[in-house]
Design an enzyme around this catalytic site. Structure first.
Site, PDB file in Angstrom:
ATOM      1  N   HIS A  84       0.758  -1.245  -0.035  1.00 48.13           N
ATOM      2  CA  HIS A  84      -0.008   0.086   0.288  1.00 48.13           C
ATOM      3  C   HIS A  84       0.824   1.324   0.079  1.00 48.13           C
ATOM      4  CE1 HIS A  84      -3.606   2.202   0.168  1.00 48.13           C
ATOM      5  NE2 HIS A  84      -3.984   2.223   1.465  1.00 48.13           N
ATOM      6  N   SER A  85       2.113   1.284   0.413  1.00 45.09           N
ATOM      7  CA  SER A  85       2.930   2.240   0.268  1.00 45.09           C
ATOM      8  C   SER A  85       3.397   2.716  -1.324  1.00 45.09           C
ATOM      9  CB  SER A  85       4.611   2.063   1.057  1.00 45.09           C
ATOM     10  OG  SER A  85       4.888   0.933   0.323  1.00 45.09           O
TER      11      SER A  85
END
Length: 466
Positions: free
Chosen positions: A138-139
């Site tokens: 998700h980064s």
């Protein structure tokens, strides 16, 4: 090797990660095998294995020191056999068996010694179907960025052939969509020399707007004052969705016609998203009542809002959040959607009218208490910031193909935290509204029931609105 520093909001997802709470998002797309090519899947995998060209974010390796950053690896240092996996379901695999496999694949935290993505080609399904399950950290990608990346990977042309695999496209490779047009660069007004005063004024206005929004949010959080319809962080009731979670995941799906949802939204004088929140609130009310666990106060949803500018699929996140009631304390579906409409209107009004760096700063401060809990590992021990995340991401409006294989369905597979054991995310595609329910296996028994109840709540809302 190139180096790209991580934004604060992106690096937070990496520091909040643990084996129980892998911070990865996924996508499950199911395709139909072309009738004239029965060996399509095997041929596709064989061809993809020969492609050793990688574009961002598929060639990014995380380096924690001296500062969090991505290092861009050369192609010959990436082990494609690790990232590309080929699986098959036993016999003519059903949707349930596919869900069990995806649940297991999504439970595992990715190894940071490699770029943080996996691509799973899954065959052996009933009705001559095959699936593509991909996950990434998700980064590197949020929901809207992931869908924009998907648009680049797939084509609107059913006759397109020899298409490149996802990792060769990324955010820099050639666009295979057949529809996407490069956006025109935004026109920046020319400023006369010495016009720095205008920039300063704009900066002050943005700062004031951000400070006002944050102050209003957290004053209401601490004091409990404000509009009765206003949802605020850390005012949600404790529920069975808000304890400590464990590694295994469950995954369930549901889908409806978008035209059906739009007709209900029009009858209720609301938005499609209001309808989505209403049926989720009703489904959760029924599920919790069945387990004798329904709180007296309404559940609160954390609703991501995209603030991504333009139409690019750039690496990183461009989202902020608003809080909305789910009306789980209301049985009547019409009264529930009325309460939700009022809540989402107030939530949107609370967002500052800024963009870019100012919006990133607003989001970072807004989510700081929640992310601090996640990073320190103390989530799920006190009152939750919200009961769950509910997200709606617009997808392609037209059919998409991969080497002539038509994508039939697409479902998002999301992430969980200590203190948040359920995530409900929807993606629209070719006239269908596809919902993925991601839950902690130990916290939420019979997750599929929530998906079933959501469908029945839509029936109830339709009937009540005649």
């Amino acid at each position: 090797m190139g180096r790209k520093l991580l934004a604060v909001n992106d690096s937070a997802w990496l520091f909040a990660e643990s084996h129980r709470t892998p911070m990865q998002v996924g996508m499950l797309a199911t395709f139909r095998v072309p009738e004239d090519r029965p060996t399509f899947v095997q041929d596709l995998v064989a061809r993809w294995r020969e492609c050793h060209e990688f574009a961002p974010p598929f060639n990014y390796l995380f380096h924690r020191t001296p500062v969090p950053s991505w290092v861009e690896l050369p192609d010959d240092e990436i082990d494609l056999d690790y990232h590309l996996r080929h699986s098959a379901l036993p016999g003519a695999g059903s949707q349930r068996e596919l869900g069990v496999l995806v649940s297991r694949l999504h439970s595992a935290k990715m190894d940071r010694r490699y770029p943080l993505w996996e691509c799973h080609v899954i065959e052996g399904q009933e009705k001559d179907r095959w699936s593509l399950y991909m996950k990434a950290h998700h980064s590197q990608v949020d929901g809207v960025g992931g869908i924009r990346l998907l648009r680049r990977i797939l084509s609107a042309d059913p006759d397109a052939r020899d298409m490149l695999p996802p990792w060769a496209i990324g955010t820099r490779g050639p666009d295979q969509s057949g529809l996407e047009v490069a956006p025109k660069p935004a026109r920046v007004p020319e400023r006369a020399a010495g016009d720095g005063g205008s920039l300063l004024v704009d900066g002050i206005k943005s700062g004031v707007s951000v400070a006002y929004s944050l102050g209003k949010t957290y004053v209401e959080t601490v004091t409990g004052l404000g509009d009765d319809d206003q949802a605020a962080p850390f005012r949600a009731p404790k529920s069975i969705f808000n304890g400590r979670i464990h590694t295994p995941r469950r995954f369930a799906t549901q889908h409806y016609s978008i035209d059906r949802l739009r007709a209900v939204a029009k009858a209720a004088d609301g938005s499609l998203n209001d309808v989505f929140l209403t049926i989720c609130g009703g489904a959760l009310r029924r599920y919790l009542t069945e387990h004798d666990q329904l709180p007296g106060e309404s559940l609160t949803a954390n609703v991501p809002v995209s603030v991504r500018e333009g139409s690019s699929a750039k690496v990183g996140n461009a989202i902020t959040f608003l809080y909305a009631t789910l009306g789980s304390d209301i049985d009547d579906p019409v009264e529930r959607i009325t309460a939700i409409k009022a809540s989402t209107r107030l939530g949107k009004a609370r967002l500052p009218e800024v963009s870019g760096v100012a919006m990133d700063a607003y989001t970072a401060v807004l989510m700081l208490p929640f992310m601090a809990q996640a990073i320190l590992g103390v989530g799920g021990r006190g009152r939750p910031a919200s009961n769950l995340v509910i997200s709606n991401v617009p997808g392609p409006a037209e059919a998409r193909y991969l080497d002539g294989s038509r994508m039939e369905e697409i479902y998002p597979v999301s992430l969980l935290f200590n203190g948040q054991a359920l995530n409900i995310t929807a993606v629209s595609y070719d006239g269908e509204f596809n919902i993925g329910f991601t839950g902690c296996r130990d916290s939420i028994p019979s997750l599929q029931k929530i998906a079933v109840y959501a469908g029945e709540e839509l029936d109830r809302l339709e009937a009540a609105l005649a």
